[in-house]
Design a protein around this motif. Structure first.
Motif, PDB file in Angstrom:
ATOM      1  N   ASN A  63      -2.825   5.453   0.982  1.00  0.00           N
ATOM      2  CA  ASN A  63      -2.173   4.312   1.635  1.00  0.00           C
ATOM      3  C   ASN A  63      -2.810   3.979   2.975  1.00  0.00           C
ATOM      4  OD1 ASN A  63      -1.069   6.700   2.761  1.00  0.00           O
ATOM      5  ND2 ASN A  63       0.793   5.622   3.387  1.00  0.00           N
TER       6      ASN A  63
ATOM      7  N   SER B 107       0.822  -1.218   0.000  1.00  0.00           N
ATOM      8  CA  SER B 107       0.000   0.000   0.000  1.00  0.00           C
ATOM      9  C   SER B 107       0.854   1.265   0.000  1.00  0.00           C
ATOM     10  CB  SER B 107      -0.927   0.008   1.225  1.00  0.00           C
ATOM     11  OG  SER B 107      -1.808  -1.090   1.214  1.00  0.00           O
ATOM     12  N   ASP B 108       2.033   1.191   0.602  1.00  0.00           N
ATOM     13  CA  ASP B 108       2.935   2.350   0.642  1.00  0.00           C
ATOM     14  C   ASP B 108       3.666   2.562  -0.674  1.00  0.00           C
ATOM     15  OD1 ASP B 108       2.378   3.227   3.216  1.00  0.00           O
ATOM     16  OD2 ASP B 108       3.900   1.948   4.140  1.00  0.00           O
TER      17      ASP B 108
ATOM     18  N   PRO C 178       5.279   7.812   0.274  1.00  0.00           N
ATOM     19  CA  PRO C 178       4.006   7.079   0.192  1.00  0.00           C
ATOM     20  C   PRO C 178       2.762   7.952   0.276  1.00  0.00           C
ATOM     21  CG  PRO C 178       5.053   6.721   2.322  1.00  0.00           C
ATOM     22  CD  PRO C 178       6.054   7.440   1.476  1.00  0.00           C
TER      23      PRO C 178
END
Length: 468
Positions: free
Chosen positions: A266, A80-81, A88
């Motif tokens: 994120n 997700s980052d 991010p």
């Protein structure tokens, strides 16, 4: 003045319809992202879990589900980052998995990722086609048993059901992109919970009937009916099936690209991953344990079709119908990134070709002849492969085994190490590398078991004669 307007639109300030990258403003939320994840996760994988428990037993079956869930959840947080790079939260967007790999790891790994990701997405659509046809055939068998009695075989060729599923997918495949799939994903999510709940209810009812089925802490015992070599291969294949049950990482960044910018993508994606993996694991545990308790060591490969001999037939029919509806949506969630890749590459390669680039208006609907043609051809070819290799458990296991290490473990870990600038030979670097190596070994043995299962199945299979 014109330059000022262009700059402000790109930043999304002058017009609320645009995001910071100049694209149409994204509207995805925690709910829609969670729905996409659950649609991708709770699919045909849930149907084989009772069989997996039969091969692994109570201890290893439960432990495998928990371990795969924890690893998948952890690597999803890392992945997700990687939606934005290098930061991010404020970095440049990576619209898909391959772009994230290219931004963080470079061109060679980018090509390896493309082969792995799109190969897996294609494999998943073939697996979903097989599963949907089996469920449609199960509806027919259930009605046949109800009408003619259980002494009838009621077997039928799957080809007609494969073609019906393909025709519907040809229509759904004309949805232009991932951003238009929210409604389909929500409906598919409802369907997945519905058929899983039906399976749970029927398992409880079967258990309540008595006639306790034989189960074991270690699964089917080695003996006359189960040689030790066969037990080993089935165990490997079962591990691959469980890995397949969590194979949504290849589309995670595409899902994240549908999210609105505030709060940061994120953070929302991490919450959505937690919701999706937790809900899926809970259902997997319930379906696997109750299915195994109901069927014991004789658990079928697809545990919902295993109820085809029992009443109430209408509930069996409804459960299998829910599977079909869910897989219609899951097919699109998985294949849209591949569709987008081919179409974007074609537009860059032949930008002046009107067959590829021109959109035609048909009322409120826009039709692109290239999109219509090539997506239809893809669905037909995927269906043809499903007719040639209609082997449910082995096919799912092979997809899961080949997906799990590269896309769920290796790339997320490597991208995180690169983006977070983790020092080589530090404690974090070492344990992440050890985790990746351990998962590689698991993927290899699972792939070996699934390939062996496919080879054995092909030896006794008549081409285009798949029966249910």
């Amino acid at each position: 003045m014109q330059k000022q307007l262009s700059f402000s639109v790109e930043k999304g300030d002058a017009n609320e319809q645009y995001d910071d990258d100049g694209k149409i403003r994204r509207t995805g939320t925690l709910m829609s992202a969670s729905a996409h994840i659950i649609t991708a996760v709770i699919g045909s994988g849930v149907l084989s879990l009772a069989w997996c428990y039969g091969q692994l037993g109570w201890i290893a079956g439960t432990a495998s589900l928990i371990i795969f869930a924890v690893i998948t959840w952890f690597t999803c947080l890392l992945l997700s980052d990687c939606y934005r790079s290098p930061d991010p939260v404020t970095g440049t967007r990576n619209y898909n998995y391959m772009q994230a790999v290219k931004a963080n790891l470079g061109g060679l790994q980018y090509k390896f990722c493309g082969i792995a990701q799109y190969g897996i997405l294609i494999g998943a659509t073939i697996g979903y086609t097989i599963t949907a046809a089996i469920s449609m055939a199960a509806i027919n068998r259930s009605n046949c048993f109800h009408k003619n009695g259980h002494h009838e075989g009621c077997h039928t060729l799957n080809n007609s059901y494969l073609l019906i599923f393909a025709l519907i997918e040809i229509v759904l495949s004309q949805i232009p992109n991932f951003h238009k799939l929210s409604l389909i994903s929500i409906v598919a999510t409802i369907m997945s919970f519905t058929y899983a709940t039906i399976g749970i209810a029927l398992s409880i009812a079967k258990i309540a009937e008595g006639g306790h089925q034989r189960t074991s802490l270690t699964g089917i015992p080695v003996g006359k009916d189960m040689p030790s070599a066969e037990k080993m291969w089935n165990t490997f294949s079962a591990i691959g099936d469980i890995a397949f049950a969590y194979s949504f990482c290849p589309v995670l960044l595409e899902i994240q690209d549908t999210l609105r910018s505030s709060p940061p993508e994120n953070k929302v994606m991490k919450r959505a991953s937690t919701v999706g993996v937790s809900a899926s694991t809970l259902f997997y545990m319930i379906c696997g344990t109750l299915g195994y308790a109901a069927f014991g060591n004789d658990a079928p490969g697809n545990y919902l079709t295993g109820f085809g001999f029992y009443e109430p037939f209408w509930l069996i029919d409804f459960g299998n119908l829910c599977i079909v509806i869910h897989l219609l949506g899951a097919y699109q969630v998985f294949i849209q990134p591949f569709f987008a890749f081919v179409e974007n590459w074609s537009k860059e390669k032949w930008p002046q070709n009107k067959f590829i680039t021109q959109e035609h208006s048909l009322g409120k609907v826009k039709i692109n002849i290239f999109r219509l043609t090539w997506r239809s051809v893809y669905v037909v070819l995927a269906t043809l492969v499903a007719m040639i290799f209609p082997f449910f458990n082995s096919f799912l296991g092979l997809i899961g085994a080949t997906t799990f290490w590269p896309l769920t473990v290796y790339f997320p870990i490597e991208m995180y190490i690169s983006q977070a600038k983790i020092q080589k030979n530090s404690f974090t670097w070492i344990w992440m590398k050890v985790l990746s190596l351990a998962c590689l070994i698991v993927s290899l043995v699972a792939a070996a078991g699934s390939i062996r299962g496919l080879v054995v199945s092909v030896e006794s299979f008549k081409l285009f004669q798949s029966m249910s």
